[in-house]
Scaffold this active site. Structure first.
Site, PDB file in Angstrom:
ATOM      1  N   SER A   1     -69.299 -15.531 105.487  1.00  0.00           N
ATOM      2  CA  SER A   1     -70.305 -15.430 106.540  1.00  0.00           C
ATOM      3  C   SER A   1     -71.425 -14.466 106.131  1.00  0.00           C
ATOM      4  O   SER A   1     -72.078 -14.675 105.102  1.00  0.00           O
ATOM      5  CB  SER A   1     -69.630 -15.011 107.848  1.00  0.00           C
TER       6      SER A   1
ATOM      7  N   ASP B   1     -67.560 -25.928 111.449  1.00  0.00           N
ATOM      8  CA  ASP B   1     -68.049 -24.563 111.647  1.00  0.00           C
ATOM      9  C   ASP B   1     -69.156 -24.542 112.709  1.00  0.00           C
ATOM     10  O   ASP B   1     -70.179 -25.213 112.559  1.00  0.00           O
ATOM     11  CB  ASP B   1     -68.578 -24.025 110.313  1.00  0.00           C
TER      12      ASP B   1
ATOM     13  N   HIS C   1     -65.071 -21.739 111.349  1.00  0.00           N
ATOM     14  CA  HIS C   1     -65.637 -20.630 110.580  1.00  0.00           C
ATOM     15  C   HIS C   1     -64.557 -19.754 109.945  1.00  0.00           C
ATOM     16  O   HIS C   1     -64.845 -18.962 109.071  1.00  0.00           O
ATOM     17  CB  HIS C   1     -66.526 -19.783 111.500  1.00  0.00           C
TER      18      HIS C   1
END
Length: 269
Positions: free
Chosen positions: A98, A222, A250
């Site tokens: 991320s 995601d 995610h």
């Protein structure tokens, strides 16, 4: 072994160092608003395979210091550089999730891949977390502004909403509680200031400078960093391979931990 490394502004960054006597290293950089403990199932797996594993708590998160300022990508990339230099790390596989993936890309661009031989991006927040004129994916600036407002008025509720969107597959209630507690442990100012960085930072030029072998792992479901991010990265990073994770959102390093671990292991052998 846990210890701290001081940065240019005297912030102490926590490092968890497993197998410190082994040269071949995997360095994990977590995303917003997490800490290195989210990589539990990688830190359980890779040391037994003969790798030195280093987990880092970014400034403002986990057990690292919580300065009020300096949450831009350049500063956090310089923190990574300080760790690599102090520990004299070489032949690193850099793993970023991320926002950690975005910081990894900034590090490679800013420091010419210093010490790093391979890169793995997991659900990376790149090239831009918000939509731009030429990149129609991600959140709008107005949505991120609302996140920032919520962080300053009801941070626990914001983080609950983020946690609810994080996973695709069934996650047990204890696992979700564990994950939520990690998000709540972040400093309040680090939480909203990193949201500002996620809104403002762009990595289009940084990506063009990455040429080392790159493994892109991305959950197709995601909701935090859309799968289109991964397709763009795969197109623009010349020496990259994209592996879609069909049962993940995610949190692929938890949801499909076995596939993530084996695929990453085969990549770095």
């Amino acid at each position: 072994m846990k210890y701290f490394i001081k940065t240019f502004d005297n912030a102490r960054i926590l490092v968890e160092d497993l197998n410190s006597d082994i040269e071949k290293t995997i360095l994990f950089i977590h995303g917003w608003p997490l800490n290195h403990n989210v990589f539990e199932y990688q830190l359980d797996f890779f040391p037994d395979k003969g790798y030195r594993c280093i987990g880092v708590d970014l400034r403002g998160f986990g057990e690292s210091d919580r300065p009020y300022n300096n949450y831009d990508y350049d500063t956090m990339a310089s923190d990574v550089k300080k760790i690599i230099d102090i520990l004299d790390l070489k032949d690193i596989t850099l793993v970023g999730h991320s926002m950690g993936g975005a910081i990894a890309l900034r590090y490679l661009s800013k420091y010419n891949c210093h010490g790093v031989s391979k890169l793995s991006l997991i659900g990376a927040a790149a090239p831009s977390w918000v939509k731009t004129k030429d990149f129609p994916y991600g959140f709008t600036e107005d949505t991120v502004n609302a996140f920032i407002k919520d962080s300053l008025s009801d941070r626990p509720n914001l983080l609950k909403n983020v946690s609810d969107k994080f996973f695709f597959k069934y996650i047990s209630s204890p696992m979700l509680n564990w994950f939520s507690n990690i998000t709540l442990s972040a400093s309040p100012w680090g939480t909203f200031k990193c949201l500002i960085s996620l809104r403002e930072e762009r990595l289009f030029e940084d990506i063009e400078k990455v040429s080392i072998p790159t493994l892109i792992l991305h959950g197709v479901h995601d909701l935090i960093c859309p799968y289109e991010f991964a397709k763009y990265l795969n197109e623009k990073i010349k020496n990259s391979t994209l592996v879609p994770l069909n049962e993940s959102g995610h949190g692929a390093f938890i949801e499909e931990k076995d596939k993530v671990n084996i695929t990453l292991l085969n990549f770095i052998k």
